[in-house]
Design a protein around this motif. Structure first.
Motif, PDB file in Angstrom:
ATOM      1  N   VAL A 164       0.841  -1.202   0.000  1.00 42.18           N
ATOM      2  CA  VAL A 164       0.000   0.000   0.000  1.00 42.18           C
ATOM      3  C   VAL A 164       0.876   1.252   0.000  1.00 42.18           C
ATOM      4  O   VAL A 164       0.589   2.231  -0.695  1.00 42.18           O
ATOM      5  N   ASP A 165       1.955   1.233   0.780  1.00 36.69           N
ATOM      6  CA  ASP A 165       2.879   2.382   0.793  1.00 36.69           C
ATOM      7  C   ASP A 165       3.479   2.624  -0.596  1.00 36.69           C
ATOM      8  O   ASP A 165       3.665   3.779  -1.001  1.00 36.69           O
ATOM      9  N   GLU A 166       3.776   1.539  -1.305  1.00 40.30           N
ATOM     10  CA  GLU A 166       4.431   1.662  -2.607  1.00 40.30           C
ATOM     11  C   GLU A 166       3.453   1.945  -3.747  1.00 40.30           C
ATOM     12  O   GLU A 166       3.726   2.759  -4.627  1.00 40.30           O
ATOM     13  N   ARG A 167       2.277   1.251  -3.713  1.00 38.42           N
ATOM     14  CA  ARG A 167       1.397   1.314  -4.882  1.00 38.42           C
ATOM     15  C   ARG A 167       0.004   1.856  -4.575  1.00 38.42           C
ATOM     16  O   ARG A 167      -0.820   1.968  -5.483  1.00 38.42           O
ATOM     17  N   GLY A 168      -0.273   2.164  -3.343  1.00 37.95           N
ATOM     18  CA  GLY A 168      -1.580   2.716  -3.003  1.00 37.95           C
ATOM     19  C   GLY A 168      -2.715   1.803  -3.383  1.00 37.95           C
ATOM     20  O   GLY A 168      -2.753   0.628  -3.001  1.00 37.95           O
ATOM     21  N   PHE A 169      -3.661   2.333  -4.196  1.00 37.70           N
ATOM     22  CA  PHE A 169      -4.822   1.544  -4.604  1.00 37.70           C
ATOM     23  C   PHE A 169      -4.438   0.363  -5.504  1.00 37.70           C
ATOM     24  O   PHE A 169      -5.272  -0.502  -5.763  1.00 37.70           O
ATOM     25  N   GLY A 170      -3.214   0.317  -5.964  1.00 43.93           N
ATOM     26  CA  GLY A 170      -2.772  -0.791  -6.801  1.00 43.93           C
ATOM     27  C   GLY A 170      -2.404  -2.040  -6.019  1.00 43.93           C
ATOM     28  O   GLY A 170      -2.140  -3.089  -6.608  1.00 43.93           O
ATOM     29  N   ALA A 171      -2.385  -1.945  -4.709  1.00 42.99           N
ATOM     30  CA  ALA A 171      -1.982  -3.083  -3.871  1.00 42.99           C
ATOM     31  C   ALA A 171      -3.168  -4.009  -3.617  1.00 42.99           C
ATOM     32  O   ALA A 171      -3.434  -4.421  -2.477  1.00 42.99           O
ATOM     33  N   THR A 172      -3.876  -4.371  -4.673  1.00 44.82           N
ATOM     34  CA  THR A 172      -5.115  -5.126  -4.492  1.00 44.82           C
ATOM     35  C   THR A 172      -4.894  -6.556  -4.007  1.00 44.82           C
ATOM     36  O   THR A 172      -5.591  -7.024  -3.110  1.00 44.82           O
ATOM     37  N   THR A 173      -3.934  -7.244  -4.606  1.00 41.24           N
ATOM     38  CA  THR A 173      -3.708  -8.636  -4.209  1.00 41.24           C
ATOM     39  C   THR A 173      -3.271  -8.729  -2.756  1.00 41.24           C
ATOM     40  O   THR A 173      -3.798  -9.547  -1.981  1.00 41.24           O
ATOM     41  N   GLU A 174      -2.341  -7.913  -2.365  1.00 41.60           N
ATOM     42  CA  GLU A 174      -1.808  -7.970  -0.993  1.00 41.60           C
ATOM     43  C   GLU A 174      -2.865  -7.588   0.039  1.00 41.60           C
ATOM     44  O   GLU A 174      -2.982  -8.219   1.096  1.00 41.60           O
ATOM     45  N   ALA A 175      -3.660  -6.543  -0.265  1.00 40.80           N
ATOM     46  CA  ALA A 175      -4.695  -6.114   0.679  1.00 40.80           C
ATOM     47  C   ALA A 175      -5.810  -7.151   0.771  1.00 40.80           C
ATOM     48  O   ALA A 175      -6.348  -7.413   1.858  1.00 40.80           O
ATOM     49  N   ARG A 176      -6.153  -7.754  -0.365  1.00 40.46           N
ATOM     50  CA  ARG A 176      -7.172  -8.805  -0.346  1.00 40.46           C
ATOM     51  C   ARG A 176      -6.693 -10.007   0.442  1.00 40.46           C
ATOM     52  O   ARG A 176      -7.438 -10.581   1.262  1.00 40.46           O
ATOM     53  N   ALA A 233     -20.690 -13.598  13.685  1.00 38.78           N
ATOM     54  CA  ALA A 233     -19.796 -12.614  14.297  1.00 38.78           C
ATOM     55  C   ALA A 233     -18.555 -12.405  13.433  1.00 38.78           C
ATOM     56  O   ALA A 233     -17.986 -13.362  12.909  1.00 38.78           O
ATOM     57  N   LEU A 234     -18.158 -11.144  13.303  1.00 44.80           N
ATOM     58  CA  LEU A 234     -16.920 -10.792  12.622  1.00 44.80           C
ATOM     59  C   LEU A 234     -16.021 -10.103  13.646  1.00 44.80           C
ATOM     60  O   LEU A 234     -16.105  -8.889  13.843  1.00 44.80           O
ATOM     61  N   PRO A 235     -15.184 -10.884  14.340  1.00 43.93           N
ATOM     62  CA  PRO A 235     -14.342 -10.317  15.396  1.00 43.93           C
ATOM     63  C   PRO A 235     -13.459  -9.182  14.883  1.00 43.93           C
ATOM     64  O   PRO A 235     -13.146  -9.102  13.692  1.00 43.93           O
ATOM     65  N   ALA A 236     -13.050  -8.315  15.798  1.00 48.31           N
ATOM     66  CA  ALA A 236     -12.282  -7.123  15.428  1.00 48.31           C
ATOM     67  C   ALA A 236     -11.013  -7.474  14.665  1.00 48.31           C
ATOM     68  O   ALA A 236     -10.625  -6.773  13.722  1.00 48.31           O
ATOM     69  N   LYS A 237     -10.344  -8.574  15.057  1.00 47.85           N
ATOM     70  CA  LYS A 237      -9.098  -8.957  14.381  1.00 47.85           C
ATOM     71  C   LYS A 237      -9.346  -9.357  12.931  1.00 47.85           C
ATOM     72  O   LYS A 237      -8.443  -9.261  12.085  1.00 47.85           O
ATOM     73  N   ALA A 238     -10.558  -9.795  12.622  1.00 49.83           N
ATOM     74  CA  ALA A 238     -10.926 -10.097  11.237  1.00 49.83           C
ATOM     75  C   ALA A 238     -11.432  -8.844  10.533  1.00 49.83           C
ATOM     76  O   ALA A 238     -11.087  -8.567   9.387  1.00 49.83           O
ATOM     77  N   ALA A 239     -12.250  -8.073  11.234  1.00 49.76           N
ATOM     78  CA  ALA A 239     -12.877  -6.895  10.637  1.00 49.76           C
ATOM     79  C   ALA A 239     -11.856  -5.859  10.185  1.00 49.76           C
ATOM     80  O   ALA A 239     -12.061  -5.181   9.172  1.00 49.76           O
ATOM     81  N   VAL A 240     -10.752  -5.719  10.919  1.00 48.11           N
ATOM     82  CA  VAL A 240      -9.766  -4.704  10.552  1.00 48.11           C
ATOM     83  C   VAL A 240      -9.166  -4.998   9.178  1.00 48.11           C
ATOM     84  O   VAL A 240      -8.906  -4.073   8.390  1.00 48.11           O
ATOM     85  N   GLY A 241      -8.962  -6.252   8.861  1.00 45.21           N
ATOM     86  CA  GLY A 241      -8.451  -6.610   7.544  1.00 45.21           C
ATOM     87  C   GLY A 241      -9.455  -6.311   6.452  1.00 45.21           C
ATOM     88  O   GLY A 241      -9.104  -5.828   5.365  1.00 45.21           O
ATOM     89  N   VAL A 242     -10.739  -6.596   6.726  1.00 47.04           N
ATOM     90  CA  VAL A 242     -11.796  -6.336   5.753  1.00 47.04           C
ATOM     91  C   VAL A 242     -11.944  -4.833   5.512  1.00 47.04           C
ATOM     92  O   VAL A 242     -12.080  -4.380   4.365  1.00 47.04           O
ATOM     93  N   GLU A 243     -11.916  -4.056   6.582  1.00 48.94           N
ATOM     94  CA  GLU A 243     -12.074  -2.607   6.461  1.00 48.94           C
ATOM     95  C   GLU A 243     -10.940  -1.988   5.645  1.00 48.94           C
ATOM     96  O   GLU A 243     -11.163  -1.126   4.780  1.00 48.94           O
ATOM     97  N   ARG A 244      -9.721  -2.427   5.887  1.00 50.59           N
ATOM     98  CA  ARG A 244      -8.583  -1.896   5.142  1.00 50.59           C
ATOM     99  C   ARG A 244      -8.619  -2.338   3.684  1.00 50.59           C
ATOM    100  O   ARG A 244      -8.212  -1.585   2.796  1.00 50.59           O
ATOM    101  N   TRP A 245      -9.109  -3.526   3.444  1.00 53.07           N
ATOM    102  CA  TRP A 245      -9.243  -4.001   2.069  1.00 53.07           C
ATOM    103  C   TRP A 245     -10.318  -3.198   1.330  1.00 53.07           C
ATOM    104  O   TRP A 245     -10.151  -2.831   0.167  1.00 53.07           O
ATOM    105  N   GLN A 246     -11.400  -2.886   2.010  1.00 49.34           N
ATOM    106  CA  GLN A 246     -12.462  -2.089   1.386  1.00 49.34           C
ATOM    107  C   GLN A 246     -11.933  -0.721   0.951  1.00 49.34           C
ATOM    108  O   GLN A 246     -12.294  -0.209  -0.112  1.00 49.34           O
TER     109      GLN A 246
END
Length: 389
Positions: A164-176, A233-246
């Motif tokens: 994300v630092d390097e490619r911003g919105f282009g970091a789709t695979t890594e964020a997903r 339930a979507l625990p916080a440790k899971a939700a944070v990854g989803v939110e950042r991916w969104q």
């Protein structure tokens, strides 16, 4: 699906099913008994259950034709649910239910080879996902350990942050991938509940959509093993990854899958299906600046990542993270994540583990994680023995 269809006069097709079972048992026999019936260890074990299946089908006005049609997988599923009910009631063990299902599947495969059925309905996800847990094989099943989970989550977190630092919105695979790993690691979902199954087009089996995600309430809507479509339930440790991916994916609509595929041909196929085969997709891609840009421009939802695709992702991530997995698979598997986190919670609170696993009965949870109970008993016994002697 379990309705009585006795008014349809199904005797012919029911008799055909009975005949097929007897032919199958004869093909498996190693001899005949005094009455001329097939015999042998397999015939003795499978025969009673297969004949019980015939009786169950006949009582519901069903027969061989029902297994050959589109309803075949659901018919088998209803029988599997009956086995699950027997396990819950304590009538049979989970391992016995799985053995009975194997007998049925073997018979249906024979029917395919014999030209009586086009396909084996027992081999479908619809039928198999209703199977109860086979507690006899727990030691052979993979559980993500605490160390494995932490290392994998730490790896995908660092990898996504750098991308994300390097490619911003282009970091789709890594964020997903970060979102996928966190959801698997902490929410105890089954892979089939959040990913796409190519041969199962039911709602809830085509990958979760953003419309299924409620980050404010920390829930995720899935089609569970019990066929109920509802929130989990979507625990916080899971939700944070989803939110950042969104934030990286920026889905144009809620119809987009949460875990979209990276498979370019599938994306091109989605565009052709939406815009028509007469459209020059390649030209549109060039104008838009890439297939992903075109999907966004035309609001064409890409296909969701498949269960098989997710297995490939986990194989790659396990290897890149340098995690040793000492089993036949050699990588961190989808269902190992579910078993691992439920096992961790089970050590702390049996009831919470049941809720996380979404088991209807606590006995199912106990059966699935009995090895943990035995480990704890051993530790307590050791403490007693140290004090005694």
């Amino acid at each position: 699906m379990d309705e009585d269809r006795s008014g349809d006069d199904p005797s012919r097709t029911a008799d055909a099913l009975q005949t097929a079972v007897e032919r199958y048992l004869r093909s498996k026999s190693t001899g005949v008994d005094d009455e001329g019936d097939p015999s042998g260890s397999y015939v003795d074990a499978a025969g009673s259950e297969l004949r019980r299946f015939v009786g169950w089908m006949r009582a519901r006005g069903r027969g061989l034709d029902d297994l050959a049609g589109d309803d075949g997988p659901l018919v088998v599923r209803r029988y599997v649910e009956r086995l699950d009910d027997r396990v819950t009631a304590g009538g049979i063990a989970g391992s016995t239910a799985n053995a009975y299902f194997s007998y049925l599947s073997g018979f249906l495969t024979y029917c395919v080879r014999d030209g009586r059925l086009p396909t084996n309905p027992a081999l479908t996800n619809t039928a198999r996902e209703a199977l109860p847990a086979d507690e006899s094989s727990r030691t052979d099943q993979q559980f993500w350990t605490t160390e494995q989970r932490r290392r994998l989550v730490g790896f995908v977190d660092r990898r996504a942050a750098e991308a994300v630092d390097e490619r911003g919105f282009g970091a789709t695979t890594e964020a997903r991938d970060r979102a996928l790993v966190r959801v698997l690691a902490y929410s105890a979902v089954r892979g089939a509940e959040v990913l796409r199954h190519p041969k199962d087009d039911r709602e809830g089996r085509q990958g979760v959509r953003w419309s299924d995600v409620d980050l404010e309430r920390s829930t995720l809507r899935v089609l569970g093993k019990d066929q109920h479509l509802g929130p989990i339930a979507l625990p916080a440790k899971a939700a944070v990854g989803v939110e950042r991916w969104q934030a990286v994916q920026r889905p144009p609509s809620e119809d987009w899958p949460v875990f979209s595929t990276d498979h370019a041909p599938s994306k091109y196929a989605a565009v052709r299906e939406e815009l028509g085969d007469d459209v020059d997709v390649a030209a549109l891609v060039d104008e838009a600046g890439g297939i992903d840009a075109l999907l966004r421009e035309r609001d064409v939802a890409p296909p969701a990542l498949t269960t098989e695709g997710a297995r490939s992702v986990l194989k790659r991530l396990t290897d890149e993270a340098g995690i040793d997995v000492d089993d036949e698979a050699g990588y961190l598997q989808l269902h190992g994540a579910r078993r691992g986190i439920i096992g961790e919670v089970y050590r702390r609170d049996r009831g919470d583990a049941q809720d996380l696993a979404r088991h209807k009965d606590l006995s199912t949870t106990h059966a699935a994680y009995q090895h943990i109970g035995v480990e704890e008993q051993t530790e307590r016994f050791d403490e007693h023995l140290e004090e005694i002697d």
